[in-house]
Write a protein that holds these residues in place. Structure first.
Motif, mmCIF file in Angstrom:
data_model
loop_
_atom_site.group_PDB
_atom_site.id
_atom_site.type_symbol
_atom_site.label_atom_id
_atom_site.label_comp_id
_atom_site.label_asym_id
_atom_site.label_seq_id
_atom_site.Cartn_x
_atom_site.Cartn_y
_atom_site.Cartn_z
ATOM 1 N N GLU A 196 0.810 -1.212 0.000
ATOM 2 C CA GLU A 196 0.000 0.000 0.000
ATOM 3 C C GLU A 196 0.844 1.264 0.000
ATOM 4 O OE1 GLU A 196 -0.497 -2.569 1.991
ATOM 5 O OE2 GLU A 196 -2.310 -3.329 1.032
ATOM 6 N N PHE A 197 2.147 1.130 0.307
ATOM 7 C CA PHE A 197 2.949 2.321 0.563
ATOM 8 C C PHE A 197 3.005 3.286 -0.621
ATOM 9 C CE2 PHE A 197 6.852 4.752 0.553
ATOM 10 C CZ PHE A 197 6.765 5.399 1.763
ATOM 11 N N ALA A 198 3.281 2.758 -1.819
ATOM 12 C CA ALA A 198 3.483 3.646 -2.971
ATOM 13 C C ALA A 198 2.260 4.540 -3.196
ATOM 14 C CB ALA A 198 3.784 2.827 -4.219
ATOM 15 N N GLY A 199 1.077 3.947 -3.112
ATOM 16 C CA GLY A 199 -0.145 4.720 -3.324
ATOM 17 C C GLY A 199 -0.342 5.775 -2.255
ATOM 18 N N ILE A 251 -5.402 10.592 4.947
ATOM 19 C CA ILE A 251 -5.197 9.724 3.773
ATOM 20 C C ILE A 251 -4.614 8.387 4.208
ATOM 21 C CG2 ILE A 251 -3.773 9.421 1.693
ATOM 22 C CD1 ILE A 251 -3.995 12.523 1.367
ATOM 23 N N ALA A 252 -3.534 8.460 5.006
ATOM 24 C CA ALA A 252 -2.850 7.233 5.411
ATOM 25 C C ALA A 252 -3.775 6.352 6.254
ATOM 26 C CB ALA A 252 -1.571 7.566 6.166
ATOM 27 N N SER A 253 -4.537 6.962 7.188
ATOM 28 C CA SER A 253 -5.429 6.171 8.042
ATOM 29 C C SER A 253 -6.497 5.478 7.212
ATOM 30 C CB SER A 253 -6.101 7.056 9.096
ATOM 31 O OG SER A 253 -5.130 7.752 9.831
ATOM 32 N N GLU A 254 -7.058 6.262 6.277
ATOM 33 C CA GLU A 254 -8.136 5.742 5.435
ATOM 34 C C GLU A 254 -7.652 4.518 4.635
ATOM 35 O OE1 GLU A 254 -10.202 7.410 1.434
ATOM 36 O OE2 GLU A 254 -9.907 8.913 2.996
ATOM 37 N N GLU A 255 -6.464 4.669 4.018
ATOM 38 C CA GLU A 255 -5.951 3.585 3.177
ATOM 39 C C GLU A 255 -5.531 2.363 4.003
ATOM 40 O OE1 GLU A 255 -5.091 3.544 -0.299
ATOM 41 O OE2 GLU A 255 -6.099 5.441 -0.727
ATOM 42 N N MET A 256 -4.951 2.613 5.154
ATOM 43 C CA MET A 256 -4.499 1.488 5.969
ATOM 44 C C MET A 256 -5.681 0.709 6.513
ATOM 45 S SD MET A 256 -1.271 1.293 5.793
ATOM 46 C CE MET A 256 -0.507 0.401 7.127
ATOM 47 N N GLU A 257 -6.739 1.463 6.869
ATOM 48 C CA GLU A 257 -7.930 0.806 7.384
ATOM 49 C C GLU A 257 -8.558 -0.060 6.284
ATOM 50 O OE1 GLU A 257 -10.593 3.552 9.467
ATOM 51 O OE2 GLU A 257 -12.173 2.103 8.945
ATOM 52 N N ALA A 258 -8.642 0.532 5.072
ATOM 53 C CA ALA A 258 -9.228 -0.216 3.956
ATOM 54 C C ALA A 258 -8.403 -1.459 3.613
ATOM 55 C CB ALA A 258 -9.326 0.685 2.731
ATOM 56 N N ALA A 259 -7.083 -1.366 3.843
ATOM 57 C CA ALA A 259 -6.221 -2.505 3.528
ATOM 58 C C ALA A 259 -6.252 -3.566 4.625
ATOM 59 C CB ALA A 259 -4.791 -2.033 3.304
ATOM 60 N N TYR A 264 -7.127 11.134 -13.733
ATOM 61 C CA TYR A 264 -5.869 10.986 -13.015
ATOM 62 C C TYR A 264 -6.071 10.227 -11.705
ATOM 63 C CZ TYR A 264 -1.004 11.886 -12.345
ATOM 64 O OH TYR A 264 0.347 11.710 -12.223
ATOM 65 N N LEU A 265 -7.202 10.507 -11.051
ATOM 66 C CA LEU A 265 -7.504 9.816 -9.797
ATOM 67 C C LEU A 265 -7.650 8.313 -10.047
ATOM 68 C CD1 LEU A 265 -8.165 10.210 -6.762
ATOM 69 C CD2 LEU A 265 -10.558 10.338 -7.410
ATOM 70 N N ILE A 266 -8.309 7.963 -11.153
ATOM 71 C CA ILE A 266 -8.470 6.542 -11.485
ATOM 72 C C ILE A 266 -7.114 5.905 -11.744
ATOM 73 C CG2 ILE A 266 -9.441 4.947 -13.185
ATOM 74 C CD1 ILE A 266 -11.687 7.075 -13.555
ATOM 75 N N PHE A 267 -6.262 6.613 -12.488
ATOM 76 C CA PHE A 267 -4.901 6.130 -12.745
ATOM 77 C C PHE A 267 -4.173 5.879 -11.417
ATOM 78 C CE2 PHE A 267 -0.551 7.857 -12.647
ATOM 79 C CZ PHE A 267 0.119 6.878 -13.360
ATOM 80 N N GLN A 268 -4.302 6.837 -10.490
ATOM 81 C CA GLN A 268 -3.632 6.670 -9.187
ATOM 82 C C GLN A 268 -4.132 5.449 -8.443
ATOM 83 O OE1 GLN A 268 -3.761 10.203 -6.762
ATOM 84 N NE2 GLN A 268 -1.713 10.775 -7.445
ATOM 85 N N ARG A 269 -5.443 5.254 -8.487
ATOM 86 C CA ARG A 269 -6.023 4.127 -7.751
ATOM 87 C C ARG A 269 -5.563 2.792 -8.339
ATOM 88 N NH1 ARG A 269 -6.625 7.292 -4.022
ATOM 89 N NH2 ARG A 269 -8.636 8.106 -3.369
ATOM 90 N N LEU A 292 -11.064 -0.760 -6.932
ATOM 91 C CA LEU A 292 -11.417 0.620 -6.622
ATOM 92 C C LEU A 292 -11.321 1.480 -7.872
ATOM 93 C CD1 LEU A 292 -12.122 2.472 -4.246
ATOM 94 C CD2 LEU A 292 -9.699 2.882 -3.930
ATOM 95 N N GLY A 293 -10.257 1.297 -8.633
ATOM 96 C CA GLY A 293 -10.073 2.066 -9.857
ATOM 97 C C GLY A 293 -11.174 1.786 -10.870
ATOM 98 N N SER A 294 -11.583 0.514 -10.962
ATOM 99 C CA SER A 294 -12.638 0.166 -11.911
ATOM 100 C C SER A 294 -13.948 0.834 -11.525
ATOM 101 C CB SER A 294 -12.835 -1.343 -11.960
ATOM 102 O OG SER A 294 -11.634 -1.956 -12.355
#
Lengths: 434, 288
Positions: A392-395, A424-432, B245-250, B259-261
């Motif tokens: 998840e880190f890169a994103g 952002i980090a909390s949201e993504e880590m929770e989702a992961a 761009y947001l979709i690309f990032q996801r 999520l991107g889809s």
């Protein structure tokens, strides 16, 4: 009639060429367009002459390469027999069983000669999954003439406070000389590599041992505020768009007093053909705040073999050739010792000729002070100095990098940027599912 | 006149092409739909099962969603406004008889042949760079502090770059329309004492109506998916992250295909809303 004959001829030609391809064993390598890799391509003929194995190159810009090889390996595309990957990808891919373990390299290859920091970052559970082609840390590159004019002397291991004083003293905006050039361009491998390493020296870290993001801590707040104040006072304009290449060009034009970045840059800034300040560059360890950690990172560009390739033996042969002592010798003989791939092997730093290269010792010291298992002052649950080796880190870090870049550009306050980063980090880590 | 026989033969012969085109569109569309309901994380081992509407909810509730929609609309609106205003002006100028008209016309349409990535790089490094850029030198020459374009006014800078690329297209279409205008009508208006401005407002502009709607329609379709210019210049930072761009990032940076889809499905919906809306206007305009 003539059409029929033409068709026959075409078919025969196709068959011939297919047969020719089948006879010749050939490997496809994806690599990054860095100077050392381009140089390696120039020597491919020697490898082919030695072994009879043909080599096809796919050379790409760093970000594009990452996306291509990641897509190829996750979809099992099988386009490449060797991939150029870094310390971030290798442990994750190794853990997934996507890479061929490199634990059976020949005795003459001398795998024990690989610097322990490099081998550590390219392993999973003690097994090497990619062989380092070159390794790097970060350090301070500074203009000795400007330093002298400012009446200061650079210590071998300066503090951030000293860096700030020196930067302000060297800045002369009317003549377009800026005291310090640092990465500001958003991206996990751009500004976040620098800022993560910097926060390590301020006592910060990415996650605590329960994987909770740490952007709401004092250490990160001090880091970001110090960085932004420093860049506003003594940085070049538009710094939030500057990455490695932009800063390299600024430094080579003589517009930076100090530049804290990758050790591989040393050979570019001291090359008189490329750099207008080649004869007045000094080196020092990346700064600290006296907490026991320097702001230097650790990275290696390494060669790995995707599991399932048909050419595993040939690929291994190539990796042994390209990352061997003999290859280093080959480059040194043809292009001088300053141009050999640095940072991968201990024996290089014991070579008397290499010890005379001005940046050799500082590069080795910087590499040795970085510890991917204990990067921060406090303990961390991840591996990696300027990154955390989790998928998840890169994103996350790219988005966080955008927040910090915006704060540097003055569009948000550092406090707001940190708050957003934490969210952002909390949201993504929770989702992961951490 | 086609007979019953030849008509069915034509249909038969068209079938492969139609099937191919349908497949070309349907397969990616269906795959996007399928993935948007899966927990698909390539770096975590691939397809981890059914996700229901989780991806859709997460994509919309993410703090990045609404800003990205807003950015997309500003970008499209900004480029349309600039290219149409300047396009009309340029078309009128190019319509005037002048020396070296052919060369000038080629120069005007030249930007259209530059690849988006190249033009973005040229603008970023040669013009907008705050230290070495041409604009920075110009600013300094007049004693002003150079502007850090891509950080101080990032969205406006991108609108500028994209407008530069699309202006030739708008100009070409509008020029053809201007040339088709009956000159007797204009002469008659002039003899009746109509001033240039009212001639423009009452004769030329209404005549250009159709051409303008075509420019709006085509440009909107392309601009909604703009990507290269943002990737090269700001990488989505400083509030320049569009929906694409947001979709690309996801998908590529976060390696979250599900999520991107889901984002992709939203983008299709948005594009269709805009397309329907535009088609109705165009339809009205073209029927006249």
């Amino acid at each position: 009639m003539s059409l029929k004959r033409a068709l026959c001829a075409t078919t025969a030609l196709t068959l011939c060429s297919t047969a020719a391809l089948a006879q010749d064993s050939s490997i496809t390598i994806a690599t990054v367009n860095n100077g050392d890799m381009i140089r390696m391509q120039g020597y491919t003929d020697e490898f082919t002459a030695e072994t009879g194995i043909g080599v096809e190159w796919v050379t790409l810009e760093e970000n594009v390469l990452r996306q291509r090889v990641t897509t190829d390996i996750t979809t099992k595309g099988g386009q490449f027999d060797i991939m150029t990957i870094g310390m971030y990808e290798t442990p994750i891919w190794g853990a997934n069983g996507w890479l061929v373990p490199l634990d059976d390299l020949s005795a003459e290859y001398d795998a024990d000669d690989i610097l322990p920091a490099m081998a550590g970052g390219l392993s999973h559970d003690g097994t090497l999954y990619a062989a380092p082609f070159y390794g790097e840390s970060s350090m301070i590159m500074y203009r000795t003439d400007l330093m002298e004019a400012a009446g200061l002397e650079m210590p071998e291991s300066p503090t951030w406070e000293f860096v700030r004083e020196a930067a302000i003293a060297m800045t002369d905006k009317d003549n377009e000389i800026y005291g310090v050039c640092l990465r500001g361009k958003a991206g996990w491998g751009e500004n976040m590599a620098f800022l993560t390493a910097m926060s390590n020296s301020f006592g910060g870290r990415w996650f605590d041992e329960d994987w909770r993001p740490q952007f709401d801590t004092d250490a990160w707040s001090e880091t970001l505020n110090f960085y932004i104040d420093l860049m506003n006072e003594a940085g070049p304009p538009g710094a939030s768009n500057n990455g490695f290449n932009e800063n390299l060009s600024l430094f080579q034009q003589g517009k930076c007093g100090m530049w804290i970045d990758a050790t591989v840059a040393a050979s570019f800034v001291t090359n008189p053909e490329e750099s207008s300040v080649a004869d007045s560059v000094g080196f020092a360890l990346a700064p600290n705040t006296g907490l026991g950690r320097n702001a230097n990172w650790l990275w290696a560009w390494a060669l790995g073999i995707p599991a399932g390739t048909d050419q595993e033996a040939e690929a291994k042969q190539f990796i042994e050739w390209a990352t061997s002592k003999d290859y280093i010798q080959l480059v040194a003989e043809n292009e001088g010792w300053a141009n050999v791939p640095p940072g991968a092997r201990s024996s290089l730093y014991e070579t008397p000729e290499y010890q005379e290269v001005p940046f050799a010792e500082m590069t080795l010291q910087s590499i040795l002070t970085a510890d991917p298992l204990n990067p921060a002052v406090d303990p961390v649950p991840y591996v990696g100095v300027q990154f955390a080796a989790i998928p998840e880190f890169a994103g996350i870090a790219t988005q966080v990098g955008q927040e910090f870049s915006a704060a540097l550009a003055g569009q948000t306050s550092p406090e707001e940027a940190l708050e957003n980063a934490q969210a952002i980090a909390s949201e993504e880590m929770e989702a992961a599912g951490y | 006149m086609a007979t019953q026989h030849s008509r069915s033969a034509a249909r038969l012969m068209m079938t492969p092409a139609v099937v191919l085109l349908l497949g070309w569109m349907l397969v990616p569309l269906l795959m996007t739909l399928w993935f948007s309901f899966r927990r698909y994380l390539p770096l975590r081992g691939g397809d981890l099962g059914w996700a229901g509407f989780d991806n859709y909810v997460r994509f919309v509730t993410s703090s990045a969603f609404w800003p990205s929609v807003q950015t997309t609309l500003i970008l499209v609106g900004g480029v349309l406004a600039i290219t149409i205003a300047l396009g009309v002006l340029l078309a009128l100028l190019l319509d005037q008889p002048m020396w070296g008209q052919g060369v000038v016309r080629i120069l005007v349409i030249a930007p259209f042949f530059v690849m988006p990535t190249v033009s973005a790089l040229v603008w970023k490094n040669m013009f907008m760079d705050p230290v070495n850029g041409l604009l920075a030198h110009l600013w300094r020459f007049f004693g002003a502090e150079p502007v850090a374009w891509l950080t101080d006014v990032p969205l406006a800078s991108i609108v500028l770059i994209v407008s530069w690329q699309w202006l030739p297209f708008a100009t070409l279409i509008l020029l053809t329309a201007v040339q088709s205008l009956d000159s007797e009508q204009l002469e008659a208006a002039e003899m009746d004492g109509a001033r240039p401005l009212s001639r423009f407002a009452h004769i030329i502009l209404p005549h250009l109506g159709r051409a303008i709607t075509i420019v709006v329609l085509i440009q909107t379709i392309f601009l909604l998916s703009i990507f290269a210019e943002i990737f090269v210049t700001t990488g989505g930072a400083f509030g320049t992250r569009t929906l694409t761009y947001l979709i690309f990032q996801r998908v590529l940076e976060s390696q979250n295909v599900g999520l991107g889809s889901a984002g992709g499905v939203y983008a299709i919906i948005l594009a269709n809303i805009v397309a329907i809306f535009l088609m109705r206007i165009v339809g009205k305009n073209l029927d006249r």
